[in-house]
Structure formats: C-alpha cells, structure tokens
Design an enzyme around this catalytic site. Structure first.
Site, PDB file in Angstrom:
ATOM      1  N   ASP A 141       0.862  -1.189   0.000  1.00 11.06           N
ATOM      2  CA  ASP A 141       0.000   0.000   0.000  1.00 11.06           C
ATOM      3  C   ASP A 141       0.895   1.234   0.000  1.00 11.06           C
ATOM      4  OD1 ASP A 141      -3.274   0.419   1.197  1.00 11.06           O
ATOM      5  OD2 ASP A 141      -1.975   2.057   0.574  1.00 11.06           O
ATOM      6  N   SER A 148      -9.850   9.750   8.471  1.00 11.94           N
ATOM      7  CA  SER A 148     -11.066   9.255   7.817  1.00 11.94           C
ATOM      8  C   SER A 148     -11.014   7.752   7.564  1.00 11.94           C
ATOM      9  CB  SER A 148     -11.277   9.984   6.488  1.00 11.94           C
ATOM     10  OG  SER A 148     -10.175   9.755   5.637  1.00 11.94           O
ATOM     11  N   ASN A 149      -9.850   7.124   7.762  1.00 11.25           N
ATOM     12  CA  ASN A 149      -9.729   5.673   7.547  1.00 11.25           C
ATOM     13  C   ASN A 149     -10.172   4.872   8.765  1.00 11.25           C
ATOM     14  OD1 ASN A 149      -6.479   6.278   6.080  1.00 11.25           O
ATOM     15  ND2 ASN A 149      -8.454   6.260   5.063  1.00 11.25           N
ATOM     16  N   LEU A 150     -10.084   5.486   9.951  1.00 11.15           N
ATOM     17  CA  LEU A 150     -10.109   4.690  11.184  1.00 11.15           C
ATOM     18  C   LEU A 150     -11.448   4.014  11.461  1.00 11.15           C
ATOM     19  CD1 LEU A 150      -7.955   6.877  13.601  1.00 11.15           C
ATOM     20  CD2 LEU A 150      -7.248   5.090  12.028  1.00 11.15           C
ATOM     21  N   HIS A 151     -12.553   4.521  10.903  1.00 10.53           N
ATOM     22  CA  HIS A 151     -13.858   3.913  11.215  1.00 10.53           C
ATOM     23  C   HIS A 151     -14.007   2.530  10.596  1.00 10.53           C
ATOM     24  CE1 HIS A 151     -16.419   4.220   7.459  1.00 10.53           C
ATOM     25  NE2 HIS A 151     -15.298   4.780   7.086  1.00 10.53           N
ATOM     26  N   ARG A 152     -13.174   2.194   9.621  1.00 12.43           N
ATOM     27  CA  ARG A 152     -13.314   0.886   8.979  1.00 12.43           C
ATOM     28  C   ARG A 152     -11.997   0.131   8.822  1.00 12.43           C
ATOM     29  NH1 ARG A 152     -12.823   4.745   5.197  1.00 12.43           N
ATOM     30  NH2 ARG A 152     -11.768   4.307   3.238  1.00 12.43           N
ATOM     31  N   LYS A 165       0.564   2.914   5.519  1.00 11.07           N
ATOM     32  CA  LYS A 165      -0.443   1.914   5.885  1.00 11.07           C
ATOM     33  C   LYS A 165       0.155   0.513   5.920  1.00 11.07           C
ATOM     34  CE  LYS A 165      -4.735   4.061   4.352  1.00 11.07           C
ATOM     35  NZ  LYS A 165      -5.905   3.940   3.478  1.00 11.07           N
ATOM     36  N   CYS A 272     -15.730   4.354  -2.298  1.00  2.45           N
ATOM     37  CA  CYS A 272     -16.115   4.522  -0.893  1.00  2.45           C
ATOM     38  C   CYS A 272     -16.209   5.996  -0.546  1.00  2.45           C
ATOM     39  CB  CYS A 272     -15.089   3.845   0.016  1.00  2.45           C
ATOM     40  SG  CYS A 272     -15.140   2.055  -0.087  1.00  2.45           S
ATOM     41  N   CYS A 443     -19.575  17.933  -9.143  1.00  2.21           N
ATOM     42  CA  CYS A 443     -19.738  16.911  -8.101  1.00  2.21           C
ATOM     43  C   CYS A 443     -18.615  17.154  -7.104  1.00  2.21           C
ATOM     44  CB  CYS A 443     -19.699  15.498  -8.679  1.00  2.21           C
ATOM     45  SG  CYS A 443     -18.108  15.017  -9.338  1.00  2.21           S
TER      46      CYS A 443
END
Ligand code: ZN
Length: 488
Positions: A141, A148-152, A165, A272, A443
C-alpha cells in the site's frame, strides 16, 4: 489446553518451587528451563507459566519464549502431528478442525500470501491470515493512515496517523502472531510486470484495492505470474468476492470484460469516498476473503475443495431474506486476460483515476478559477450538481440544481436536452442577461460530473465539467482569501 492440566496431575512441582524459594523472574525462568531439561510433564510447565504470569505487573504482555517451545508437543494427543509446542498453543483450536488438520496448518505455515491494499478490506484480511499462522505475508500500500480511515480500517490506530499503511498494518499483524514473517511494501503497483514480479514470491494474492486500474492490473499480473487471485470489493452496503485464475478457472476479465466507468460500461464507478461505506461491510467481505485465501493455500484439505473458484459471491446488507448470493462465472473463450497464459503482451488497463481519461474529457473541462470568476461576475450559469441528494442537502452551491448521476444516466437524450433547456431559461429569466447560459456539471471531485457532461454533450447540450469538483473550488476560494461565496 486447559484439559491437559486435568489429564496430568501435578505432583511435587509446588513443593519444588517452595524449596527453591525463588521470588524473582530470573529464578522462575531458570526453573522453567530445568523442568524442560528434565522432561517434566506439560502440566508442571503450564503451572509454572501461570505462576509467572500472575506475579508479573498487571497488564504486562511479557510471556517467556523458552527455546524448548520449538520442540514437539510432549502430550500424546499432539505427538506425531509435527507441530511444535508453540504452534499447538497458537493454532491448536483450528488444527483440530477435521477439514484443516495439522497437514493443512503446515501448508499455511509454509505458504506466503500477498495482500494488496491495507485499507478496509486489507486490514481484516492481513490480520486474520497472520493470526491463522500463514508463514509469509506481504502487504502492499502506497498510502498513509488518515483520520477518515479509522472507522473501517481496523488494523490502524490513532497513533499511526500519517504513517505508511503497509508498515502500520505489518505492526498490527506481528502484535498478534510474532512467528509469521511480514513484509511491508510502501508503494503502489504501477505495471503488470512489477506486480507479477512481486507475486512470484508468494503463493496466493488477495486484491483488497478499490480502483478499477488496480483490479485489472492485479488480475493480469496474477495470470502472468501463475498465481491464484482472491478478489474482494465493497462499497456502500454491499460487496463482492471471487477467486480468479485458480486451477484453470476464469479471470476478472472473463467476468467483467468492460472496465467500470469506461464509455461502454452501463454504470459509473462507485467509490467509498463518494458513496460511503460502513466498517462492518468491509469487515464482512474482508473476513470472507481471508477465508478464501486460507482455502486456496491449504492444498489437499477439505477446505481447499470448497473455494469460490468460478463463482462470484454477492453480499447485500439490505437484503434480510438473502444477504448472500453466489453466481456461476465461466472462462470466456475470447478473454484478453486469459490470453496472457499463452501470450506475454498485456492487454490495456483502464486509466488510473478512471474515468477521467474518457475520450474528449480534455475538451470539456472548466477550471475552478474560471468558475469562481464567472460566479462572482454574476454571469448566467446553470449549475448541475450530480451528487446524491443526501450529499447535496448537506452543502451545495447557491442556485445549483441537483440531478443525481444515476438518474441522469437513465434519461433519454431528448429528455436531457428538453429538461436542460428548461432549466437554462429559468436561469436566464432570473439574471435578465443577453449572454447565453453556460451549463456546468459539478460533483465532489469532478469524476461523476465528467460522465454527466459527456452524456449531456451527446444529447446536444454544450455542458462543461468543473475539474476537480467542489473540492477544487473550495481550495481556490481559500487560496484567494475569500470564503466560498456561493456555498450555502
Ligand atoms: Zn479471462
């Protein structure tokens, strides 16, 4: 292991301890060694270990690793299985599974698995594989850990913010099982040749990436290197899983010959970042991917025969009646991916950041600076925001119309032209200007809006795409020292 203590009664060990009168850790260590040398039974050994643990400071993770843990397990139940005492302690609960057994465990310990992607999918995959005793793990990686990564992405923690990572996940793996060898590769895989070379050092590859470029690259590289590929993906509240290029089975291109997001594809690319994802969704699909990798690696076992070769597993968290479905996929006789088995010329890959490389995309772009000037000057502009209504309702540009991309994609060319013309005249009426109204699709990042722009142009609407999306516009406004004036 608890049963061993009852099987073999303790005789004399406590008295032996009392006689020694040792109260310090060094003394107990010496006693352990003495017990081992004298061939004492496992119960004595475990009792001594328990005593040592209970006398260590609370919360200490210190565990003695005497050299004789590498010797065969002395208990008759395990003797002859070929696993050391430490291996039985670590993996005994899975070794007793008839479908795996000691033979399957040894396959895992002798094998190597390359996990590409250390995100929401890669974390559970690498953690479970390392915990299961896979001998060599590689983690690829090029990204760094963000809040913003930590929730999953459960292999990373607050302390790892900003760290590679691959390195962060490697450390998390080794904290579970120190006997595995884990290699961190902190870079992106950029070519089929580079990926195929790395894959040569491993037996199985798990694709835990989330971009079309990487998915097709890994599939082609898996064929070029002759490695089976467990491919997992998850977005929103659903996921997919398949085992490609395994025992002459189909490859990714057999199942999906058209790149997602390309001109021929019927659906836009889902990410995501744009569509959101729940942690347990990637956790579920990642756990299943780890299971498939174990099945593929454990050759000659009952598990091996049940792997998802030639099948695509679909997971839908919103379908309570049937959350999992499995579709059959077959090898395509004209598959350009499978042709790599005989030819060495890799077929084309989708551009990185797809679909930004769609034909004509360079002709329809509007820079954020230009839109900023245009809006501040009050020139007639029809802003078509193609994000999901939920995202639009959180923050939008003043006067923007929400026309979500999925809905826009399903609209006929005539209806696109008619509706846009109607919205344009509304804009003109409000501005009372002679200047023609410019249609601008927007967008969050300028990817979905590019697709909308191209669809509108095919319908005869001279639309432009805001390059870089609302993020670029916000950045420009910030650099110029303005608050974003039109953001309500
Ligand atoms: Zn194929």
């Amino acid at each position: 292991m608890d049963s061993f203590r009852s099987l073999v009664p303790v005789r004399g060990t406590k008295e032996l301890f009392a006689a020694f009168g040792l109260g310090c850790v060094a003394g107990v260590g010496a006693l352990l060694a003495a017990l081992a040398v004298q061939g004492h039974r496992v119960s004595s050994f475990n009792w001594a270990l328990d005593w040592l643990r209970s006398h260590l400071p609370r919360g200490s993770t210190c565990l003695p690793w005497p050299g004789d843990w590498l010797l065969p397990f002395p208990d008759p139940i395990w003797s002859g299985c070929g696993l050391s005492r430490l291996e039985v302690e670590l993996f005994g609960r899975q070794v007793v599974l008839p479908k795996l057994g000691a033979a399957g465990q040894k396959k895992l310990m002798q094998g190597g698995i390359l996990v590409v992607g250390a995100g929401g999918l890669g974390c559970p995959v690498a953690l479970y594989l390392c915990a299961a005793g896979v001998g060599r793990l590689g983690i690829v990686d090029g990204d760094t850990v963000a809040l913003s990564n930590l929730h999953r992405q459960i292999g990373h923690s607050w302390q790892n913010l900003g760290e590679s990572k691959a390195c962060s996940l490697r450390r998390a793996c080794l904290s579970i099982n120190k006997t595995s060898s884990v290699e961190a590769y902190s870079f992106r895989l950029e070519s089929v040749e580079q990926a195929a070379e790395l894959m040569q050092g491993y037996n199985v590859v798990v694709d835990c990436t989330d971009a079309p470029f990487s998915r097709y690259l890994l599939s082609d590289a898996a064929i070029a290197s002759g490695r089976p590929l467990v491919a997992a993906s998850a977005v929103g509240l659903s996921g997919q899983l398949a085992v490609y290029n395994f025992e002459d089975g189909p490859c990714l291109r057999c199942a999906f010959p058209t790149f997602p997001g390309s001109e021929e594809a019927s659906e836009p690319v889902a990410s995501c970042e744009e569509n959101g994802v729940l942690g347990p969704i990637v956790g579920t699909v990642g756990s299943l991917a780890a299971l498939e990798a174990i099945k593929v690696l454990a050759k000659g076992t009952g598990l091996h025969a049940s792997c998802l070769r030639g099948r695509l597993l679909l997971f839908d968290a919103l379908d309570a009646a049937q959350p999992f479905r499995s579709l059959r996929i077959r090898r395509h006789p004209d598959c350009v991916g499978c042709s790599l088995r005989s030819a060495r010329n890799p077929p084309g890959l989708p551009p990185r950041g797809c679909p930004a490389g769609l034909p004509g995309s360079d002709l329809v772009g509007l820079q954020a600076e230009e839109l900023q000037v245009r809006l501040r000057a009050g020139r007639p502009t029809l802003l078509l925001d193609v994000r999901q209504p939920a995202h639009f309702s959180v923050a939008q540009l003043k006067g923007a119309h929400n026309w979500p991309l999925p809905e826009l994609s399903r609209t006929s060319a005539e209806e696109l032209f008619r509706k846009t013309s109607s919205l344009e005249s509304d804009c003109k009426g409000a501005g009372a200007s002679e200047e023609p109204t410019q249609v601008v699709c927007i967008c969050r990042r300028g990817v979905d809006s590019l697709r909308a722009t191209l669809l509108l142009r095919q319908a005869g609407v001279e639309a432009l795409n805001l390059e870089g999306g609302l993020l670029a516009l916000a950045r420009v406004a910030q650099e110029a020292g303005f608050a974003l004036p039109a953001l309500t």
